[in-house]
Scaffold this motif. Structure first.
Motif, mmCIF file in Angstrom:
data_model
loop_
_atom_site.group_PDB
_atom_site.id
_atom_site.type_symbol
_atom_site.label_atom_id
_atom_site.label_comp_id
_atom_site.label_asym_id
_atom_site.label_seq_id
_atom_site.Cartn_x
_atom_site.Cartn_y
_atom_site.Cartn_z
ATOM 1 N N UNK A 63 0.968 -1.134 0.193
ATOM 2 C CA UNK A 63 0.386 -0.063 -0.009
ATOM 3 C C UNK A 63 0.627 1.294 0.025
ATOM 4 N N UNK A 64 1.804 1.283 0.590
ATOM 5 C CA UNK A 64 3.178 2.677 1.013
ATOM 6 C C UNK A 64 3.187 2.723 -0.338
ATOM 7 N N UNK A 65 4.436 1.351 -1.274
ATOM 8 C CA UNK A 65 4.425 1.443 -2.594
ATOM 9 C C UNK A 65 3.395 2.254 -3.567
ATOM 10 N N UNK A 66 2.057 1.094 -3.190
ATOM 11 C CA UNK A 66 1.436 2.528 -4.258
ATOM 12 C C UNK A 66 0.343 3.581 -4.365
ATOM 13 N N UNK A 67 0.755 4.124 -2.770
ATOM 14 C CA UNK A 67 0.902 5.638 -2.735
ATOM 15 C C UNK A 67 1.676 6.698 -2.469
ATOM 16 N N UNK A 68 2.763 6.099 -2.669
ATOM 17 C CA UNK A 68 4.109 6.904 -2.777
ATOM 18 C C UNK A 68 5.878 6.454 -3.589
ATOM 19 N N UNK A 69 5.065 5.441 -5.270
ATOM 20 C CA UNK A 69 5.961 4.825 -5.554
ATOM 21 C C UNK A 69 6.994 4.185 -5.645
ATOM 22 N N UNK A 70 6.725 3.094 -6.472
ATOM 23 C CA UNK A 70 7.643 1.467 -6.121
ATOM 24 C C UNK A 70 9.101 0.967 -6.009
ATOM 25 N N UNK A 71 9.483 3.087 -5.358
ATOM 26 C CA UNK A 71 10.804 2.550 -5.368
ATOM 27 C C UNK A 71 11.842 3.401 -3.991
ATOM 28 N N UNK A 72 10.487 4.030 -3.725
ATOM 29 C CA UNK A 72 11.181 4.738 -2.569
ATOM 30 C C UNK A 72 11.175 3.364 -1.117
ATOM 31 N N UNK A 73 10.202 2.093 -1.100
ATOM 32 C CA UNK A 73 11.037 1.110 -0.226
ATOM 33 C C UNK A 73 11.325 -0.286 -1.117
ATOM 34 N N UNK A 74 12.482 -0.489 -0.363
ATOM 35 C CA UNK A 74 13.571 -1.306 -0.843
ATOM 36 C C UNK A 74 13.926 -2.070 -0.244
ATOM 37 N N UNK A 75 13.385 -3.682 -1.058
ATOM 38 C CA UNK A 75 13.695 -4.876 -0.721
ATOM 39 C C UNK A 75 14.472 -5.657 -0.805
ATOM 40 N N UNK A 76 15.072 -5.781 0.761
ATOM 41 C CA UNK A 76 16.214 -6.486 0.717
ATOM 42 C C UNK A 76 16.092 -7.702 0.684
ATOM 43 N N UNK A 77 16.093 -8.727 -0.183
ATOM 44 C CA UNK A 77 15.714 -10.499 -0.611
ATOM 45 C C UNK A 77 16.207 -10.890 0.867
ATOM 46 N N UNK A 78 15.161 -11.606 1.753
ATOM 47 C CA UNK A 78 16.232 -12.485 2.666
ATOM 48 C C UNK A 78 16.298 -11.856 4.182
ATOM 49 N N UNK A 79 16.623 -10.700 4.339
ATOM 50 C CA UNK A 79 16.578 -9.269 5.448
ATOM 51 C C UNK A 79 15.681 -8.685 5.531
ATOM 52 N N UNK A 80 15.043 -7.794 4.706
ATOM 53 C CA UNK A 80 13.949 -6.533 5.101
ATOM 54 C C UNK A 80 13.776 -5.883 3.904
ATOM 55 N N UNK A 81 13.341 -4.772 5.259
ATOM 56 C CA UNK A 81 12.871 -3.498 3.529
ATOM 57 C C UNK A 81 13.938 -2.081 4.276
ATOM 58 N N UNK A 82 13.640 -0.855 3.550
ATOM 59 C CA UNK A 82 14.657 -0.426 3.882
ATOM 60 C C UNK A 82 14.788 0.999 2.919
ATOM 61 N N UNK A 83 14.546 2.123 3.647
ATOM 62 C CA UNK A 83 14.288 3.609 2.642
ATOM 63 C C UNK A 83 15.913 3.733 2.130
ATOM 64 N N UNK A 84 16.321 3.883 0.721
ATOM 65 C CA UNK A 84 18.057 3.967 0.467
ATOM 66 C C UNK A 84 18.315 5.849 1.381
#
Length: 221
Positions: free
Chosen positions: A196-217
């Motif tokens: 939902x956050x990606x849909x509202x704010x853009x797909x590039x804001x929150x990155x998925x680090x596979x096997x670890x978690x999420x981040x904002x660069x």
């Protein structure tokens, strides 16, 4: 943000828990010193709201043991004791703030936000990332000056990710801070909020680090 409330008065504790949740806090509540120490030894909290007159172990003993264990979690003392000697002792033991009952709930929430902000090394209240401005006090988000409507969970999740900008937060850390004890958490709830956050704010804001978690660069300078 997730806080630990340590208060043995059931009426006051219930009111604080509900009031602080309205202000955007995730609140876990224990009613004695032993339970507080057990919670702090096994869980992570953004701050602790600590009464002094507790059963089993009083608040000063809890504070002293927490600091002796090297735990630097921000601690706000909330008590009816208004003697200067009590204030001085608590501050010298490692308390970060001292509020006397009765109190104003809005002021208490603001003090908690300030404690957490200082513990994270931030001087200003708002989180700014490019054209995004997140205001924890008003619980508002704007993008290029335009308000963006988020659910409470979406707001808290985004705040955590912006707080940790440049660092990966694991699924466990995110869920621990988003949900209090006893709250039912669906297995895919975190992914739904991220979507939902990606849909509202853009797909590039929150990155998925596979096997670890999420981040904002961090943004390039």
């Amino acid at each position: 943000m997730r806080i630990l409330l340590v208060e043995d008065d059931r009426l006051l504790g219930d009111g604080l828990q509900m009031g602080l949740r309205t202000s955007g806090f995730v609140v876990d509540w224990v009613r004695d010193g032993d339970a507080a120490l057990a919670a702090l030894a096994s869980e992570s909290f953004a701050a602790v709201l600590l009464d002094l007159g507790l059963p089993r172990q009083d608040g000063m003993s809890v504070l002293a043991r927490v600091r002796a264990a090297g735990n630097a979690v921000p601690v706000l003392i909330l008590t009816a004791r208004d003697q200067v000697a009590d204030k001085v002792r608590c501050l010298d033991l490692g308390a970060d703030d001292y509020v006397i009952k009765p109190f104003d709930l809005d002021e208490l929430a603001a003090r908690l936000r300030a404690l957490v902000r200082r513990s994270q090394g931030r001087a200003v209240a708002c989180l700014v990332h490019g054209d995004l401005v997140l205001d924890p006090a008003a619980r508002s988000l704007t993008r290029a000056g335009v308000p963006v409507v988020l659910t409470s969970r979406e707001f808290d999740l985004l705040r955590m990710l912006l707080d940790a900008c440049g660092r990966v937060l694991t699924r466990r850390v995110l869920e621990e801070q988003l949900y209090a004890w006893g709250e039912a958490v669906e297995s895919n709830a975190l992914e739904v909020h991220i979507h939902h956050l990606r849909r509202k704010l853009g797909a590039d804001l929150i990155r998925t680090v596979r096997g670890v978690g999420y981040m904002v660069a961090e943004l390039a300078r």
